[in-house]
Write a protein that holds these residues in place. Structure first.
Motif, PDB file in Angstrom:
ATOM      1  N   MET A 188     -18.672 -10.637 -15.173  1.00 13.62           N
ATOM      2  CA  MET A 188     -18.883 -10.464 -13.741  1.00 13.62           C
ATOM      3  C   MET A 188     -17.793 -11.155 -12.935  1.00 13.62           C
ATOM      4  N   ASP A 189     -17.407 -12.363 -13.368  1.00 13.34           N
ATOM      5  CA  ASP A 189     -16.367 -13.086 -12.626  1.00 13.34           C
ATOM      6  C   ASP A 189     -15.029 -12.368 -12.688  1.00 13.34           C
ATOM      7  N   LEU A 190     -14.738 -11.778 -13.840  1.00 18.62           N
ATOM      8  CA  LEU A 190     -13.487 -11.039 -13.973  1.00 18.62           C
ATOM      9  C   LEU A 190     -13.475  -9.822 -13.059  1.00 18.62           C
ATOM     10  N   LEU A 191     -14.623  -9.167 -12.919  1.00 20.95           N
ATOM     11  CA  LEU A 191     -14.719  -8.024 -12.003  1.00 20.95           C
ATOM     12  C   LEU A 191     -14.497  -8.450 -10.559  1.00 20.95           C
ATOM     13  N   MET A 192     -14.970  -9.624 -10.218  1.00 18.98           N
ATOM     14  CA  MET A 192     -14.758 -10.124  -8.850  1.00 18.98           C
ATOM     15  C   MET A 192     -13.276 -10.429  -8.599  1.00 18.98           C
ATOM     16  N   ILE A 193     -12.597 -10.968  -9.597  1.00 23.14           N
ATOM     17  CA  ILE A 193     -11.159 -11.207  -9.445  1.00 23.14           C
ATOM     18  C   ILE A 193     -10.425  -9.881  -9.290  1.00 23.14           C
ATOM     19  N   LEU A 194     -10.818  -8.877 -10.072  1.00 18.57           N
ATOM     20  CA  LEU A 194     -10.204  -7.551  -9.934  1.00 18.57           C
ATOM     21  C   LEU A 194     -10.509  -6.958  -8.571  1.00 18.57           C
ATOM     22  N   LEU A 195     -11.717  -7.162  -8.056  1.00 21.37           N
ATOM     23  CA  LEU A 195     -12.054  -6.708  -6.712  1.00 21.37           C
ATOM     24  C   LEU A 195     -11.170  -7.403  -5.678  1.00 21.37           C
ATOM     25  N   GLY A 196     -10.943  -8.690  -5.860  1.00 18.09           N
ATOM     26  CA  GLY A 196     -10.063  -9.426  -4.949  1.00 18.09           C
ATOM     27  C   GLY A 196      -8.655  -8.871  -4.947  1.00 18.09           C
ATOM     28  N   PHE A 197      -8.132  -8.584  -6.135  1.00 10.86           N
ATOM     29  CA  PHE A 197      -6.790  -8.002  -6.213  1.00 10.86           C
ATOM     30  C   PHE A 197      -6.760  -6.602  -5.604  1.00 10.86           C
ATOM     31  N   LEU A 198      -7.822  -5.832  -5.783  1.00 10.01           N
ATOM     32  CA  LEU A 198      -7.899  -4.500  -5.178  1.00 10.01           C
ATOM     33  C   LEU A 198      -7.903  -4.610  -3.653  1.00 10.01           C
ATOM     34  N   LEU A 199      -8.650  -5.565  -3.114  1.00  7.48           N
ATOM     35  CA  LEU A 199      -8.654  -5.775  -1.661  1.00  7.48           C
ATOM     36  C   LEU A 199      -7.264  -6.171  -1.166  1.00  7.48           C
ATOM     37  N   LEU A 200      -6.561  -6.957  -1.947  1.00  8.04           N
ATOM     38  CA  LEU A 200      -5.197  -7.342  -1.557  1.00  8.04           C
ATOM     39  C   LEU A 200      -4.247  -6.149  -1.578  1.00  8.04           C
ATOM     40  N   ILE A 201      -4.417  -5.262  -2.529  1.00  2.43           N
ATOM     41  CA  ILE A 201      -3.586  -4.052  -2.572  1.00  2.43           C
ATOM     42  C   ILE A 201      -3.888  -3.168  -1.373  1.00  2.43           C
ATOM     43  N   LEU A 202      -5.171  -2.984  -1.049  1.00  2.00           N
ATOM     44  CA  LEU A 202      -5.542  -2.197   0.134  1.00  2.00           C
ATOM     45  C   LEU A 202      -5.018  -2.838   1.409  1.00  2.00           C
ATOM     46  N   ALA A 203      -5.073  -4.157   1.488  1.00  2.00           N
ATOM     47  CA  ALA A 203      -4.545  -4.867   2.648  1.00  2.00           C
ATOM     48  C   ALA A 203      -3.049  -4.653   2.768  1.00  2.00           C
ATOM     49  N   SER A 204      -2.355  -4.643   1.656  1.00  2.00           N
ATOM     50  CA  SER A 204      -0.912  -4.435   1.686  1.00  2.00           C
ATOM     51  C   SER A 204      -0.562  -3.020   2.152  1.00  2.00           C
ATOM     52  N   VAL A 205      -1.316  -2.035   1.697  1.00  2.00           N
ATOM     53  CA  VAL A 205      -1.085  -0.653   2.144  1.00  2.00           C
ATOM     54  C   VAL A 205      -1.325  -0.546   3.650  1.00  2.00           C
ATOM     55  N   LEU A 206      -2.405  -1.117   4.118  1.00  2.00           N
ATOM     56  CA  LEU A 206      -2.709  -1.069   5.548  1.00  2.00           C
ATOM     57  C   LEU A 206      -1.690  -1.848   6.364  1.00  2.00           C
ATOM     58  N   GLN A 207      -1.195  -2.955   5.843  1.00  2.00           N
ATOM     59  CA  GLN A 207      -0.184  -3.750   6.541  1.00  2.00           C
ATOM     60  C   GLN A 207       1.123  -2.968   6.675  1.00  2.00           C
ATOM     61  N   VAL A 208       1.532  -2.286   5.625  1.00  2.00           N
ATOM     62  CA  VAL A 208       2.760  -1.482   5.686  1.00  2.00           C
ATOM     63  C   VAL A 208       2.579  -0.333   6.669  1.00  2.00           C
ATOM     64  N   TYR A 209       1.403   0.280   6.683  1.00  2.00           N
ATOM     65  CA  TYR A 209       1.124   1.369   7.630  1.00  2.00           C
ATOM     66  C   TYR A 209       1.208   0.861   9.072  1.00  2.00           C
ATOM     67  N   CYS A 210       0.632  -0.296   9.343  1.00  2.00           N
ATOM     68  CA  CYS A 210       0.682  -0.871  10.682  1.00  2.00           C
ATOM     69  C   CYS A 210       2.101  -1.273  11.058  1.00  2.00           C
ATOM     70  N   GLU A 211       2.835  -1.795  10.120  1.00  2.00           N
ATOM     71  CA  GLU A 211       4.225  -2.173  10.380  1.00  2.00           C
ATOM     72  C   GLU A 211       5.060  -0.946  10.721  1.00  2.00           C
ATOM     73  N   PHE A 212       4.841   0.143  10.013  1.00  2.00           N
ATOM     74  CA  PHE A 212       5.545   1.388  10.313  1.00  2.00           C
ATOM     75  C   PHE A 212       5.207   1.858  11.726  1.00  2.00           C
ATOM     76  N   GLY A 213       3.943   1.772  12.087  1.00  2.00           N
ATOM     77  CA  GLY A 213       3.522   2.190  13.423  1.00  2.00           C
ATOM     78  C   GLY A 213       4.118   1.333  14.527  1.00  2.00           C
ATOM     79  N   ARG A 214       4.288   0.047  14.282  1.00  2.00           N
ATOM     80  CA  ARG A 214       4.886  -0.842  15.283  1.00  2.00           C
ATOM     81  C   ARG A 214       6.378  -0.598  15.442  1.00  2.00           C
ATOM     82  N   GLN A 215       7.057  -0.259  14.362  1.00  2.00           N
ATOM     83  CA  GLN A 215       8.506  -0.173  14.381  1.00  2.00           C
ATOM     84  C   GLN A 215       9.045   1.221  14.667  1.00  2.00           C
ATOM     85  N   SER A 216       8.253   2.255  14.492  1.00  2.00           N
ATOM     86  CA  SER A 216       8.770   3.611  14.574  1.00  2.00           C
ATOM     87  C   SER A 216       8.916   4.095  16.012  1.00  2.00           C
TER      88      SER A 216
END
Length: 136
Positions: free
Chosen positions: A1-29
């Motif tokens: 269960m703990d390993l799944l939570m760590i994987l969930l944390g990394f998945l949230l970080l990947i989603l955050a990174s995708v959303l951050q790049v999308y927002c950065e593109f919107g600010r700069q374009s």
């Protein structure tokens, strides 16, 4: 269960990174390449969303890393991954998705030396630095 939570944390970080790049593109374009969502108030929700996802993912990775006995190592890996590694992977992918097709910008970019293979690498789609300075 703990390993799944760590994987969930990394998945949230990947989603955050995708959303951050999308927002950065919107600010700069430039306005003609910016998605309509960045002209609304929902853009603030997107900006807050990536920060919340990043914090949630980081906290999950740190806490469950400590609970599993790995100490702070997964947290450091998460920080390095989010700020140093993921932008180099996600930014080119997002530019391929967000920039218009080559046929639409071909007449503007061919005189500048761009080709269909490299037009997404340049900064031609960004706001003019001079216009940003004049607005202040």
């Amino acid at each position: 269960m703990d390993l799944l939570m760590i994987l969930l944390g990394f998945l949230l970080l990947i989603l955050a990174s995708v959303l951050q790049v999308y927002c950065e593109f919107g600010r700069q374009s430039r306005p003609e390449f910016r998605h309509k969502i960045f002209g609304t108030r929902f853009r603030y929700a997107l900006e807050a969303g990536w920060v919340i996802l990043m914090l949630a993912g980081g906290v999950i990775v740190f806490l469950y890393g400590l609970l599993m006995g790995y100490s702070w190592i997964p947290g450091v890996i998460a920080i390095i991954g989010f700020w140093l590694i993921l932008p180099f992977i996600i930014t080119p992918i997002m530019r391929h998705r967000l920039l218009p097709p080559w046929d639409e910008v071909k007449t503007e970019l061919e005189p500048k030396g761009y080709t269909e293979r490299d037009y997404w690498r340049g900064d031609w789609w960004m706001k003019d630095l001079q216009s940003r300075r004049r607005k202040r």
